[in-house]
Design a protein around this motif. Structure first.
Motif, short mmCIF file in Angstrom:
data_model
loop_
_atom_site.label_atom_id
_atom_site.label_comp_id
_atom_site.label_asym_id
_atom_site.label_seq_id
_atom_site.Cartn_x
_atom_site.Cartn_y
_atom_site.Cartn_z
N TYR A 87 18.86 53.50 77.64
CA TYR A 87 17.86 52.65 76.89
C TYR A 87 17.51 53.34 75.44
O TYR A 87 16.67 52.89 74.99
CB TYR A 87 16.44 52.59 77.59
N GLY A 88 18.25 54.43 75.21
CA GLY A 88 17.96 55.07 74.03
C GLY A 88 17.08 56.24 74.02
O GLY A 88 17.25 57.36 73.21
N GLY A 89 16.17 56.28 75.02
CA GLY A 89 15.42 57.43 75.40
C GLY A 89 14.53 57.76 74.21
O GLY A 89 14.22 57.02 73.37
N ILE A 90 14.11 59.02 74.38
CA ILE A 90 13.03 59.42 73.36
C ILE A 90 13.60 59.75 71.89
O ILE A 90 13.10 59.56 71.08
CB ILE A 90 12.73 61.09 73.82
N SER A 91 15.19 59.60 71.85
CA SER A 91 15.66 59.41 70.51
C SER A 91 15.29 58.59 69.91
O SER A 91 15.38 58.38 68.57
CB SER A 91 17.16 59.81 70.54
N GLY A 92 15.04 57.28 70.53
CA GLY A 92 14.84 55.97 70.07
C GLY A 92 13.38 56.05 69.19
O GLY A 92 13.11 55.19 68.26
N LEU A 93 12.66 56.92 69.60
CA LEU A 93 11.54 57.23 68.70
C LEU A 93 11.45 57.35 67.31
O LEU A 93 10.98 57.05 66.44
CB LEU A 93 10.50 58.36 69.20
N SER A 94 12.89 57.96 66.89
CA SER A 94 13.31 57.82 65.54
C SER A 94 13.28 56.64 64.89
O SER A 94 13.29 56.73 63.47
CB SER A 94 14.56 58.93 65.42
N MET A 95 13.34 55.63 65.59
CA MET A 95 13.40 54.26 64.82
C MET A 95 11.98 54.03 64.15
O MET A 95 11.86 53.04 63.50
CB MET A 95 13.59 53.17 65.84
N LEU A 96 10.89 54.74 64.52
CA LEU A 96 9.67 54.66 63.82
C LEU A 96 9.65 54.95 62.14
O LEU A 96 8.74 54.55 61.50
CB LEU A 96 8.67 55.44 64.50
N SER A 97 10.69 55.64 61.83
CA SER A 97 10.79 56.11 60.51
C SER A 97 12.33 55.64 59.91
O SER A 97 13.10 55.63 60.57
CB SER A 97 10.46 57.45 60.37
N SER A 98 12.32 55.77 58.80
CA SER A 98 13.67 55.60 57.92
C SER A 98 14.46 56.85 58.21
O SER A 98 13.69 57.73 58.14
CB SER A 98 13.69 55.04 56.52
N ASN A 99 15.75 56.82 58.23
CA ASN A 99 16.64 58.16 58.20
C ASN A 99 16.12 58.83 57.06
O ASN A 99 15.90 60.25 57.20
CB ASN A 99 18.07 57.68 57.84
N GLU A 100 15.82 58.49 55.82
CA GLU A 100 15.50 58.84 54.52
C GLU A 100 13.94 59.97 54.83
O GLU A 100 13.95 61.01 54.44
CB GLU A 100 15.25 58.21 53.52
N GLU A 101 13.25 59.10 55.60
CA GLU A 101 11.81 59.71 55.86
C GLU A 101 11.88 61.01 56.98
O GLU A 101 11.49 61.88 56.97
CB GLU A 101 11.04 58.65 56.56
N ILE A 102 12.88 60.74 57.87
CA ILE A 102 13.14 61.85 58.76
C ILE A 102 13.71 63.20 58.10
O ILE A 102 13.12 64.18 58.24
CB ILE A 102 14.09 61.24 59.85
N PHE A 103 14.60 63.02 57.10
CA PHE A 103 15.11 63.98 56.44
C PHE A 103 14.14 64.80 55.69
O PHE A 103 13.90 65.88 55.62
CB PHE A 103 16.47 63.67 55.71
N ASN A 104 13.44 63.81 55.05
CA ASN A 104 12.43 64.62 54.00
C ASN A 104 11.22 65.19 54.75
O ASN A 104 10.73 66.16 54.29
CB ASN A 104 11.87 63.32 53.12
N THR A 105 10.89 64.63 55.99
CA THR A 105 9.99 65.69 56.57
C THR A 105 10.64 66.72 57.29
O THR A 105 9.90 67.92 56.81
CB THR A 105 9.42 64.81 57.79
#
Lengths: 305, 458
Positions: A87-105
């Motif tokens: 089901y994607g598991g906990i990694s799926g929570l990264s869908m709450l932000s854009s890839n760019e936002e993840i990298f910036n944080t």
């Protein structure tokens, strides 16, 4: 019998769960040969002609995607092992932000990095979203669990090696829980740090958001038995999987409403942080997102604004 | 410029590769340890109720989930102003011991020792636990049974052996029954016997350690409690590379001491001390910092270790015997905690009322080194900011430089044989890197080694 374990975006907990068969591993090794498992051995690439391959973790970057397609080609039987793969598991929570936002944080936003930190580019690029493996290639079997439990793997894996399947419980976490229902009065939703739950009665009835009713079992209700409400880490229960109009959120709301005799609208007002409390293990799953009343689409949209 | 790749690096936890750049004369110009995954926890925890962090962050790592679980719980204790009760602390410490016993025995026997016990020149398909079962079935069985005790201990206290869930703000959600205590003690004693016997194997490896292998000179960081090795609490100490204590912290002041930076070619961040000095964490650091292990068998082992390496050592391969001594010490400590009936106390938690502090920093020693969980929350306890500093980021520089050191020694005429590649991996393996942890940021690692010439991958 040649078996392989491929690792995608995950925590390696499912490989450890296989090692957690402890001495049973030795019996399995008499029946079968592990030809590829990067965590425990040095073979660099999966060989051709694998009888059974287990794939763990979700797909989060291009390399995961290639490895998944590659192992599908080489394996006669492909098994999604664990909630991330299913089901994607906990990694799926990264869908709450854009890839760019993840990298910036990660590289520019936390307290110990500089604002002009380097964002890596000479690395496998991210896919536009997280994926469960079954949303990308055909899987032959799914074994859910974060990670799958020893007691059940001990039945499933030897059966698989014989070309057979094990007949196991397919009920929800509640079916394995020993708590009693008792009367529910003056119900309101509690945060998890509030109060001390009593050991005898249903946690949901006591006001804690316990996902037991909507979660697939085979964990012996380990968390509820230890006074911790279920977080849904085994993924959705069978009735939710089977019925297009049933989803984690609406089934939970309905369940609480039945339990408390209060209208669903009122119950919904009390819920908070639905992404981390209800969907943390399934938010990356297209099957769950595509349900007509799924909240996942709204959650993903809300955050990306 | 030619490039060689080892991909993936194997027998480590997670996914990584090594890239070696050669100059026109086929000499090693540079070599790097690359991590090719990232998952993004520091971002996707934002907005979460902070009491969920102890349930979400274990999924950073399936090998050391307890460390994340308890580091997050310690941060929650501070946020809700609920100092755990004595029983709560003991149970959490015992859970940490279960974590160390499983993780260290996994690494020593199943991931690292095949290089030493089977031979780093042995065929790739034999250098693993399966090979160990064939070569020393008795040792393999003992390794399995030691790890099993570690996992049973975690399961008894944490609900599950992988991704435990019982630590909550103010303590732990359940007490240990007298019956369970007796059962665990029954398992703990034979495990201690195994650990005691295995020291001779570890000592054999120790006496043949190449102290220059993967050489790197760094400062060290780790927790000690009144001079003793400690996994659950204590102060973080920093030793300079000259073995001088240059700092100590226990919580929110950690950013005054360290910072992180990133490189274009790896998802894994690097951590440095504020003065720009690099440091290492984990068993080697902890044994350099602590005066004593605090348990008799491990202390006598420590004397032998120090006869071999001195009171303070930079030797990378000393990580392996140091890890073994910690495993032995944790087995001893588990026996003594379980032998004391007071661990069955029912006062396992201090009630939490609401948010008292808008920031909490939980620091703990994970098997691979110091782990920091830092959360800022709003007045209702929802996370507004989060910073996670894991051991493998802190050892990233040591691994990266170690890789270059060994690559320079084993690459011949621009070629890398399989056993030479494994030597490079042995440096990385000494650190027992956990790439799942490292890429909490979003990531993965068996190793691949890349050779590049003129930036074209061969």
């Amino acid at each position: 019998m040649k078996i392989a374990i491929e690792e995608l975006a995950g925590c390696s907990g499912c490989t450890i769960a296989v090692l957690d068969l402890h001495e049973v591993i030795l019996d399995i090794l008499n029946e079968a040969e592990i030809v590829y498992s990067p965590v425990i051995m040095d073979v660099k690439e999966p060989p051709d002609e694998i009888d059974i391959a287990f794939v763990t973790g979700a797909v989060r970057n291009e390399e995961n995607m290639e490895r998944l397609k590659n192992i599908r080609k080489k394996a006669k039987t492909l098994v999604a092992l664990g909630t991330c793969a299913c089901y994607g598991g906990i990694s799926g929570l990264s869908m709450l932000s854009s890839n760019e936002e993840i990298f910036n944080t990660v590289y520019r936003g936390v307290d110990t990095v500089k604002e002009d930190g380097v964002i890596p580019t000479d690395v496998p690029p991210f896919t536009y979203r997280a994926f469960a493996v079954g949303d990308l290639v055909k899987m032959d079997y799914y074994i859910t669990g974060c990670p799958p439990k020893e007691q059940y793997l001990k039945q499933i894996i030897p059966a698989l090696l014989k070309g057979d399947i094990a007949e196991l419980s397919r009920k929800s976490v509640c079916s394995e829980c020993d708590r009693k229902m008792g009367s529910v009065e003056g119900w309101h939703l509690k945060r998890r740090y509030e109060g001390k739950p009593d050991r005898e009665h249903c946690l949901l009835g006591q006001g804690y958001l316990c996902l037991g009713p909507v979660t697939f079992g085979r964990c012996n209700a380990a968390c509820p038995k230890n006074n911790i409400p279920c977080h849904g880490c085994n993924g959705p229960s069978l009735d939710i999987l089977r019925e297009p109009c049933r989803d984690l959120y609406n089934m939970m709301v309905r369940r609480i409403s039945d339990l408390t005799d209060r209208p669903e609208k009122e119950i919904e007002k009390e819920l908070y942080d639905v992404s981390h409390t209800m969907y943390p293990f399934t938010i990356g799953s297209l099957i769950m997102e595509d349900k007509e009343n799924s909240k996942i689409r709204d959650l993903v949209q809300e955050r990306s604004r | 410029m030619k490039e060689i790749t080892i991909n993936p690096v194997t027998r480590i936890e997670g996914h990584a590769k090594v890239r070696i750049n050669l100059d026109d004369n086929d000499n090693v110009e540079s070599a790097h340890f690359q991590v090719v995954e990232l998952r993004g926890f520091e971002k996707f925890l934002i907005g979460s109720a902070v009491e969920e962090a102890p349930r979400i962050t274990p999924r950073i790592c399936g090998i050391c989930p307890t460390s994340h679980h308890i580091a997050a719980a310690k941060a929650c204790d501070q946020i809700f102003g609920a100092e755990p009760t004595d029983t709560g602390k003991k149970l959490r410490e015992l859970m940490m011991l279960g974590q160390f016993i499983h993780s260290h025995s996994l690494h020593f026997f199943m991931l690292a020792s095949p290089d030493f016990l089977i031979g780093h020149d042995a065929p790739a398909e034999e250098r693993n636990i399966v090979g160990l079962v064939k070569k020393s079935p008795d040792l393999a069985k003992k390794a399995i049974s030691a790890r099993k005790f570690g996992q049973r201990l975690t399961e008894a206290l944490g609900g599950k052996p992988i991704h435990p869930t019982t630590c909550i703000p103010g303590g732990i959600s359940n007490s240990l029954t007298e019956q369970k205590r007796a059962e665990l003690l029954e398992m703990a004693r034979p495990t201690l016997d195994i650990a005691r016997e295995g020291w001779s194997v570890a000592r054999g490896i120790m006496n043949n350690t190449d102290t220059d292998f993967g050489a790197v000179e760094t400062a060290f960081m780790g927790i000690e409690k009144n001079g003793r090795f400690s996994v659950y609490d204590g102060d973080v100490s920093i030793l300079s590379k000259e073995n001088v204590k240059t700092g100590s912290f226990s919580g929110v002041e950690y950013p005054d001491y360290l910072n992180e930076y990133s490189e274009d070619w790896s998802y894994l961040k690097f951590t440095r001390l504020y003065n720009g000095e690099y440091y290492r964490v984990g068993p080697l650091a902890r044994l350099n910092i602590a005066e004593e292990m605090g348990t008799p068998e491990a202390d006598s082992g420590l004397d032998e270790y120090r006869e071999t390496f001195g009171r303070f050592t930079q030797a990378t391969l000393a990580y392996n015997p140091a890890r073994y001594l910690e495993f032995l010490s944790c087995c001893e400590r588990a026996v003594s905690l379980l032998a004391d009936p007071s661990i069955c106390g029912t006062d396992t938690r201090t009630p939490a009322e609401g948010v008292v502090n808008e920031r909490g920093v939980g620091i703990i020693e994970a098997p691979r080194g110091t782990l920091i969980h830092d959360y800022s929350v709003d007045e209702n306890g929802f996370i507004t900011k989060c910073n996670l500093i894991v051991a493998t980021c802190q050892n990233n520089y040591g691994m990266d430089r170690g890789v270059e050191d060994v690559a320079g020694k084993v690459v011949e005429n621009g070629n890398l044989s399989e056993s030479a590649a494994n030597k490079i991996e042995m440096v990385i393996r000494a650190y027992d890197p956990c790439i799942s942890c490292a890429t909490h940021a979003i990531g993965k690692m068996p190793l691949n080694i890349e050779f590049c010439r003129n930036r074209n991958i061969i």
